[in-house]
Design a protein around this motif. Structure first.
Motif, short mmCIF file in Angstrom:
data_model
loop_
_atom_site.label_atom_id
_atom_site.label_comp_id
_atom_site.label_asym_id
_atom_site.label_seq_id
_atom_site.Cartn_x
_atom_site.Cartn_y
_atom_site.Cartn_z
N CYS A 1 -0.13 -1.86 -17.43
CA CYS A 1 1.13 -2.59 -17.41
C CYS A 1 1.38 -3.19 -18.78
N ARG A 2 2.56 -2.95 -19.35
CA ARG A 2 2.89 -3.47 -20.68
C ARG A 2 3.16 -4.97 -20.67
N GLN A 3 3.34 -5.55 -19.50
CA GLN A 3 3.65 -6.97 -19.44
C GLN A 3 2.40 -7.83 -19.28
N CYS A 4 1.48 -7.43 -18.38
CA CYS A 4 0.29 -8.25 -18.13
C CYS A 4 -0.98 -7.64 -18.69
N GLY A 5 -0.96 -6.33 -19.03
CA GLY A 5 -2.14 -5.69 -19.59
C GLY A 5 -3.14 -5.20 -18.56
N LEU B 1 12.89 -2.67 -19.87
CA LEU B 1 13.14 -2.71 -21.30
C LEU B 1 12.52 -3.97 -21.88
N LEU B 2 11.56 -3.77 -22.78
CA LEU B 2 10.89 -4.87 -23.49
C LEU B 2 11.21 -4.70 -24.97
N PRO B 3 12.28 -5.32 -25.45
CA PRO B 3 12.86 -4.96 -26.75
C PRO B 3 11.89 -5.05 -27.93
N ARG B 4 11.00 -6.05 -27.94
CA ARG B 4 10.13 -6.17 -29.11
C ARG B 4 9.02 -5.13 -29.11
N LEU B 5 8.82 -4.47 -27.97
CA LEU B 5 7.77 -3.46 -27.89
C LEU B 5 8.28 -2.06 -28.23
N ALA B 6 9.42 -1.71 -27.68
CA ALA B 6 9.96 -0.37 -27.89
C ALA B 6 11.42 -0.35 -27.48
N PRO B 7 12.20 0.60 -28.00
CA PRO B 7 13.63 0.68 -27.65
C PRO B 7 13.87 1.31 -26.29
N LYS B 8 12.85 1.90 -25.67
CA LYS B 8 13.03 2.51 -24.36
C LYS B 8 12.24 1.73 -23.31
N PRO B 9 12.63 1.83 -22.04
CA PRO B 9 11.93 1.09 -20.98
C PRO B 9 10.45 1.43 -20.93
N GLN B 10 9.65 0.42 -20.61
CA GLN B 10 8.19 0.54 -20.62
C GLN B 10 7.61 0.39 -19.21
#
Length: 286
Positions: free
Chosen positions: A175-179, A192-201
């Motif tokens: 998970c890109r949010q909690c790891g 969509l996590l803008p600071r991580l990538a321009p596409k949904p994660q």
């Protein structure tokens, strides 16, 4: 020290040597006023296993990369602006010593040094550089950080549903949010996590619901982003991701080039050099 070294020939040669070792795969590092303050090998905890990585501390950035040939060739260069960095020492255990956490909004990861004194030296120099950059930019210290990824080997079952067992056919995801390490069924949602990538994660179901609730609350206060809520598999608008810490990772498929790289393990002695105006050119690359 930075001002004394900034325009010296020895500093120019040090930076040119680092650029040469990264070759065409690395970005140019020589900028007016930039100083190479120190270099050495640290052990970075990657997704699959801990790997030695070469680190270079500059006056304004921290650079690291994979080791291809001892003292001669590096690749998979990563560049982190110091004003985005927050450090956190980690407790000592029998299995893990001299570790600390490097946090940024885009990526957070654990490294370890060969000794307690070396860890103290690295952390002291990095924190001094962070303070200097924040003073120069007038920015406040970063308070929003990515979650470090839990290593694959830390669990054999999904950390959300706790019943799916990983195997050669049932792969691990993060998970890109909690790891957390999660199964495919527990991480079908994309946000969509803008600071991580321009596409949904990829995010787990729990984080998706929390981010969606935050977005609805923001919309209720007139501060949310435009667009509908969407469901699992649809990208949540940036309003959900922008106000939350984003999780670490370099690729959407869970396997970054960096973690796939071998580290030349066993080839590198644990040497570290921090420079001042009275230190001659390091033998690090000899």
């Amino acid at each position: 020290m930075v001002e004394q070294l900034a325009h010296t020939e020895i500093n120019r040669r040090r930076i040119a040597e680092v650029e040469r070792c990264f070759g065409a795969s690395g970005q140019p590092l020589a900028l007016p006023g930039r100083v190479l303050l120190g270099e050495g090998v640290l052990t970075k905890e990657c997704r699959k296993r801990a790997q030695p990585r070469v680190f270079f501390l500059f006056s304004d950035i921290l650079v690291y990369g994979s080791i291809v040939l001892s003292g001669r060739r590096y690749r998979a260069q990563r560049v982190i602006p110091l004003e985005e960095v927050t450090l956190e020492p980690l407790p000592e255990t029998r299995q893990a010593r001299h570790r600390w956490l490097i946090r940024t909004a885009r990526k957070s990861f654990v490294v370890s040094a060969a000794s307690a004194s070396e860890r103290q030296e690295w952390m002291g120099h990095i924190e001094e550089g962070v303070r200097r950059q924040l003073r120069a930019s007038g920015r406040a210290p970063s308070t929003e950080h990515a979650a470090p990824w839990v290593p694959d080997k830390a669990t054999d079952i999904c950390m959300r549903c706790t019943h799916t067992r990983f195997s050669a056919l049932t792969r691990r995801h993060h998970c890109r949010q909690c790891g957390f390490v999660v199964c495919g069924d527990c991480s079908r949602a994309r946000v969509l996590l803008p600071r991580l990538a321009p596409k949904p994660q990829r995010v787990c179901g729990l984080c998706y619901r929390q981010l969606a609730a935050q977005r609805r609350q923001g919309e209720g206060e007139g501060e949310g982003a435009e667009g509908g809520e969407g469901g699992p598999g649809a990208g949540s608008p940036s309003g959900a991701g922008a106000g939350c810490g984003v999780s670490s990772g370099d690729e959407d498929d869970d396997d970054s080039d960096e973690d796939k790289e071998g580290g030349g393990e066993g080839d590198w002695p644990s040497r570290v050099r921090f420079y001042d105006s009275g230190v001659s050119w390091s033998s690090f690359h000899s």
